[in-house]
Design a protein around this motif. Structure first.
Motif, PDB file in Angstrom:
ATOM      1  N   LEU A  54       0.854  -1.177   0.000  1.00 45.83           N
ATOM      2  CA  LEU A  54       0.000   0.000   0.000  1.00 45.83           C
ATOM      3  C   LEU A  54       0.895   1.232   0.000  1.00 45.83           C
ATOM      4  N   TYR A  55       0.603   2.155  -0.916  1.00 45.30           N
ATOM      5  CA  TYR A  55       1.411   3.355  -1.102  1.00 45.30           C
ATOM      6  C   TYR A  55       0.497   4.575  -1.167  1.00 45.30           C
ATOM      7  N   ALA A  56       1.080   5.746  -1.000  1.00 44.33           N
ATOM      8  CA  ALA A  56       0.358   7.005  -1.192  1.00 44.33           C
ATOM      9  C   ALA A  56       1.127   7.807  -2.229  1.00 44.33           C
ATOM     10  N   TRP A  57       0.378   8.398  -3.160  1.00 45.63           N
ATOM     11  CA  TRP A  57       1.022   9.198  -4.200  1.00 45.63           C
ATOM     12  C   TRP A  57      -0.019  10.059  -4.900  1.00 45.63           C
ATOM     13  N   ASN A  58       0.276  11.313  -5.050  1.00 47.30           N
ATOM     14  CA  ASN A  58      -0.530  12.220  -5.863  1.00 47.30           C
ATOM     15  C   ASN A  58      -2.013  12.192  -5.475  1.00 47.30           C
ATOM     16  N   ASN A  59      -2.280  12.319  -4.171  1.00 47.47           N
ATOM     17  CA  ASN A  59      -3.650  12.324  -3.635  1.00 47.47           C
ATOM     18  C   ASN A  59      -4.411  11.028  -3.893  1.00 47.47           C
ATOM     19  N   LYS A  60      -3.669   9.930  -3.995  1.00 45.65           N
ATOM     20  CA  LYS A  60      -4.282   8.626  -4.185  1.00 45.65           C
ATOM     21  C   LYS A  60      -3.566   7.602  -3.308  1.00 45.65           C
ATOM     22  N   TYR A  61      -4.314   6.579  -2.950  1.00 44.23           N
ATOM     23  CA  TYR A  61      -3.705   5.398  -2.363  1.00 44.23           C
ATOM     24  C   TYR A  61      -3.505   4.408  -3.499  1.00 44.23           C
ATOM     25  N   ILE A  62      -2.364   3.776  -3.518  1.00 42.92           N
ATOM     26  CA  ILE A  62      -2.028   2.805  -4.553  1.00 42.92           C
ATOM     27  C   ILE A  62      -1.924   1.438  -3.890  1.00 42.92           C
ATOM     28  N   LEU A  63      -2.738   0.520  -4.363  1.00 43.37           N
ATOM     29  CA  LEU A  63      -2.688  -0.860  -3.904  1.00 43.37           C
ATOM     30  C   LEU A  63      -2.008  -1.664  -5.001  1.00 43.37           C
ATOM     31  N   LYS A  64      -0.825  -2.188  -4.696  1.00 48.58           N
ATOM     32  CA  LYS A  64      -0.044  -2.928  -5.693  1.00 48.58           C
ATOM     33  C   LYS A  64       0.028  -4.389  -5.274  1.00 48.58           C
ATOM     34  N   ILE A  65      -0.411  -5.267  -6.186  1.00 44.61           N
ATOM     35  CA  ILE A  65      -0.409  -6.700  -5.925  1.00 44.61           C
ATOM     36  C   ILE A  65       0.500  -7.352  -6.957  1.00 44.61           C
ATOM     37  N   GLU A  66       1.466  -8.133  -6.482  1.00 49.69           N
ATOM     38  CA  GLU A  66       2.449  -8.741  -7.363  1.00 49.69           C
ATOM     39  C   GLU A  66       2.531 -10.242  -7.127  1.00 49.69           C
ATOM     40  N   VAL A  67       2.792 -10.955  -8.220  1.00 45.10           N
ATOM     41  CA  VAL A  67       3.131 -12.365  -8.159  1.00 45.10           C
ATOM     42  C   VAL A  67       4.099 -12.615  -9.318  1.00 45.10           C
ATOM     43  N   LEU A  93       6.507 -12.033 -12.071  1.00 39.52           N
ATOM     44  CA  LEU A  93       6.796 -10.822 -12.837  1.00 39.52           C
ATOM     45  C   LEU A  93       5.545 -10.009 -13.160  1.00 39.52           C
ATOM     46  N   LEU A  94       4.387 -10.468 -12.678  1.00 37.44           N
ATOM     47  CA  LEU A  94       3.129  -9.791 -12.982  1.00 37.44           C
ATOM     48  C   LEU A  94       2.710  -8.881 -11.844  1.00 37.44           C
ATOM     49  N   GLU A  95       1.979  -7.825 -12.213  1.00 38.59           N
ATOM     50  CA  GLU A  95       1.568  -6.833 -11.225  1.00 38.59           C
ATOM     51  C   GLU A  95       0.201  -6.273 -11.586  1.00 38.59           C
ATOM     52  N   GLN A  96      -0.627  -6.071 -10.578  1.00 41.28           N
ATOM     53  CA  GLN A  96      -1.892  -5.364 -10.741  1.00 41.28           C
ATOM     54  C   GLN A  96      -1.871  -4.181  -9.786  1.00 41.28           C
ATOM     55  N   THR A  97      -2.322  -3.030 -10.270  1.00 42.45           N
ATOM     56  CA  THR A  97      -2.318  -1.820  -9.469  1.00 42.45           C
ATOM     57  C   THR A  97      -3.708  -1.217  -9.448  1.00 42.45           C
ATOM     58  N   TYR A  98      -4.142  -0.840  -8.266  1.00 42.43           N
ATOM     59  CA  TYR A  98      -5.444  -0.205  -8.078  1.00 42.43           C
ATOM     60  C   TYR A  98      -5.220   1.142  -7.410  1.00 42.43           C
ATOM     61  N   LYS A  99      -5.842   2.172  -7.960  1.00 47.46           N
ATOM     62  CA  LYS A  99      -5.715   3.526  -7.417  1.00 47.46           C
ATOM     63  C   LYS A  99      -7.033   3.929  -6.765  1.00 47.46           C
ATOM     64  N   ILE A 100      -6.929   4.428  -5.533  1.00 51.43           N
ATOM     65  CA  ILE A 100      -8.096   4.840  -4.777  1.00 51.43           C
ATOM     66  C   ILE A 100      -7.894   6.295  -4.383  1.00 51.43           C
ATOM     67  N   SER A 101      -8.828   7.143  -4.741  1.00 55.69           N
ATOM     68  CA  SER A 101      -8.727   8.557  -4.401  1.00 55.69           C
ATOM     69  C   SER A 101      -8.746   8.734  -2.883  1.00 55.69           C
ATOM     70  N   GLU A 102      -7.870   9.597  -2.373  1.00 58.35           N
ATOM     71  CA  GLU A 102      -7.851   9.867  -0.938  1.00 58.35           C
ATOM     72  C   GLU A 102      -9.184  10.424  -0.460  1.00 58.35           C
ATOM     73  N   THR A 103      -9.905  11.117  -1.334  1.00 55.05           N
ATOM     74  CA  THR A 103     -11.195  11.692  -0.934  1.00 55.05           C
ATOM     75  C   THR A 103     -12.272  10.620  -0.762  1.00 55.05           C
ATOM     76  N   ASP A 104     -12.048   9.408  -1.287  1.00 53.10           N
ATOM     77  CA  ASP A 104     -13.003   8.311  -1.140  1.00 53.10           C
ATOM     78  C   ASP A 104     -12.776   7.501   0.135  1.00 53.10           C
ATOM     79  N   VAL A 105     -11.730   7.834   0.866  1.00 54.84           N
ATOM     80  CA  VAL A 105     -11.355   7.040   2.033  1.00 54.84           C
ATOM     81  C   VAL A 105     -11.468   7.892   3.295  1.00 54.84           C
ATOM     82  N   LEU A 106     -12.358   7.488   4.190  1.00 54.12           N
ATOM     83  CA  LEU A 106     -12.510   8.210   5.451  1.00 54.12           C
ATOM     84  C   LEU A 106     -11.441   7.802   6.459  1.00 54.12           C
ATOM     85  N   ASP A 107     -11.109   6.509   6.476  1.00 53.32           N
ATOM     86  CA  ASP A 107     -10.120   5.995   7.418  1.00 53.32           C
ATOM     87  C   ASP A 107      -9.128   5.103   6.674  1.00 53.32           C
ATOM     88  N   PRO A 108      -7.926   5.601   6.406  1.00 52.14           N
ATOM     89  CA  PRO A 108      -6.937   4.808   5.661  1.00 52.14           C
ATOM     90  C   PRO A 108      -6.609   3.464   6.325  1.00 52.14           C
TER      91      PRO A 108
END
Length: 82
Positions: A16-29, A31-46
């Protein structure tokens, strides 16, 4: 990108990362990776973000990883890429 924490899992590396007013959820297995971006404004409690990574979600992630691997293998085979 600022690292926040890892979410433990026996098969995936989940970060879990924070960048550019978003939370980034990075899932790896492998050499493959999936990334999900969640706006900080959509999250009341990180602290609740890891709860989004439930078993149903991870089952679809695993299927998507299998599809990504199959896609890569198919294109590599078509182009005789080892």
């Amino acid at each position: 990108m600022r690292y926040l924490n890892d979410i433990p899992h026996p098969h995936f590396r989940i970060g879990l990362y924070a960048w550019n007013n978003k939370y980034i959820l990075k899932i790896e297995v492998g050499l493959l990776e999936q990334t999900y971006k969640i706006s900080e404004t959509d999250v009341l409690d990180p602290e609740q973000l890891p709860n989004l990574v439930d078993e149903a979600f991870l089952e679809t992630v695993a299927r998507r990883f299998a599809e990504m691997d199959a896609d890569w293998r198919a294109t590599a085979e078509r182009h005789e890429f080892d």
